[in-house]
Write a protein that holds these residues in place. Sequence first.
Motif, PDB file in Angstrom:
ATOM      1  N   UNK A 256       0.838  -1.204   0.000  1.00  0.00           N
ATOM      2  CA  UNK A 256       0.000   0.000   0.000  1.00  0.00           C
ATOM      3  C   UNK A 256       0.871   1.251   0.000  1.00  0.00           C
ATOM      4  N   UNK A 257       2.022   1.184   0.684  1.00  0.00           N
ATOM      5  CA  UNK A 257       2.954   2.323   0.694  1.00  0.00           C
ATOM      6  C   UNK A 257       3.421   2.627  -0.726  1.00  0.00           C
ATOM      7  N   UNK A 258       3.685   1.586  -1.507  1.00  0.00           N
ATOM      8  CA  UNK A 258       4.115   1.796  -2.887  1.00  0.00           C
ATOM      9  C   UNK A 258       3.015   2.481  -3.696  1.00  0.00           C
ATOM     10  N   UNK A 259       1.777   2.002  -3.484  1.00  0.00           N
ATOM     11  CA  UNK A 259       0.647   2.596  -4.228  1.00  0.00           C
ATOM     12  C   UNK A 259       0.465   4.060  -3.850  1.00  0.00           C
ATOM     13  N   UNK A 260       0.574   4.363  -2.560  1.00  0.00           N
ATOM     14  CA  UNK A 260       0.439   5.747  -2.106  1.00  0.00           C
ATOM     15  C   UNK A 260       1.532   6.624  -2.709  1.00  0.00           C
ATOM     16  N   UNK A 261       2.732   6.081  -2.822  1.00  0.00           N
ATOM     17  CA  UNK A 261       3.822   6.832  -3.437  1.00  0.00           C
ATOM     18  C   UNK A 261       3.545   7.130  -4.899  1.00  0.00           C
TER      19      UNK A 261
END
Length: 526
Positions: A256-261
Amino acid sequence: MGETLRTLKAEEFARRLKMTTGEGDRRFAFFLGAGCSVSSNIPAASALVRDHWLPKLRDVVAPHRKDLLDWAKEVMGQYDPANPAGSYGEVINRLFLQPEERQREIEALCNGRFPAFGYAVLASLMALEGGRFNVVLTTNFDDLVADALYLFTATRPLVIHHESLASFIRPTRTRPLVVKLHGDNRLTPQNTAQETSRLKEEIEKQIVSLLHDRGLIFLGYGGNDAGITRMLGQLPSEALPLGVYWVNSTKPEGDLRKWLGLRKAIWVEKGDFDEAMLLLRDVFDLPHPTRRRFDEVFQRYTDTYGALTKRIHALPDTEPGVSELKQAIQRTDASFPDWGAVEIAASRVKDSDPAAAERLYQEGLQQFPQSAPLLGNYASFLQTVRRDMDQAEIYYKRALEADRSHLHMANYAGFLLSQGREKEGRALLERVLQRSDLRDWPGLAAESWFYAFVYWPIEKREEALRNLKKMLMEGDRSQASDLTLHIARARATKHDALFWIEKLAAVIAESAGLNTLDEWEAWRHT
């Protein structure tokens, strides 16, 4: 881990949110996680795993082991003591072997919980005109969002808790929409990694459409659901044009952190849901809930119960079943805990024995001196039954002092107008008619526009009749309406529509149908 997330202070985030949504048709969806429900006494996922389920699982599987953490690492190689929520699905699957057991556990955790402050504010945001914040997506199983809307607003939500309802998820709706992505606590909540790894296809499809032109605000969410990340990853690049906000005290991790980035999300450094909602309440200047709403609910209940008991008491005892009904009324009367019992007892005898009714009102007001509904009802009794206008005014004023709501304001305006004090009455009536919540009370909007038609100058009567017709066509009527004093006033002032005023009063009180007005030319052409 991708790009560094931009950050905002929570106070600035609240101000920017108000500025953005104040400019045209700009809307946001909230995404709620378990952290939002902690202050409503539902444990967050980490606390649930660490403090409840994991010790219980150890006690069942290996009661001889005292070193809980070492044991957990041995049997669950992926267990991270810094992130117990990451093992939520595995722990609940190991502890409760059957889906029925898991469902009962979740239902017990959610049962009887009351929405705390943050949910009350969220409900007010969701109810704002235009649907600026009308959508909530949640992995929570509880009913706190819907309960808050029912309790603190006059808006009724549409709750989607099963894939069979997915077709009702429509981007154009302005009515509050709650989508439970992992199901409902009373049906088939999805808990295990296998259950949550992929959302139902139709739900995914509709959510993608729903988020096409909105912003997305994460609150109290841990980000541990593979199915959620997969769904969000399907959003086209042009979706979420108003941005993504991660409201949390810590950064997200994992996929999810990657998607938010990739989405250039903004991290709002505020972990507590209620604190974040406090800032939004302040910036948007949202009203506090009032006791009036709950008083009105109880008043409606007692009004309908009173009408039922009067009808039953008028029946002869010789009819089959009447004796049992009257006995049930006696037991029901005795069980009322507050001012409602006084009102029911007094209203039952106010026509046949006004002195007894007055005695009941006075005794009740000694016990409940600040009950605005009881003060207002006593004032109405003094005006319409006892014809004691001086005392009636005293109690109308006391009711208004106890609760300056549209109900008591309208009743006092009606009193002033019926007494020929038209300057004062019209001024107060104008304030009443400007209230957006006038329809909260059955028949009140119709009564208020009826006053306007009777007492406004002739050049404004068309406006009054147009609004009155709209209310009546929408079914805004009440059997409790007593407009006889206003009919008498219209007769005394030789109102040129006296005949139709009498008809209008009968329609408002539901003693005549709308078709009785069909021959009135002004009605037909309004």
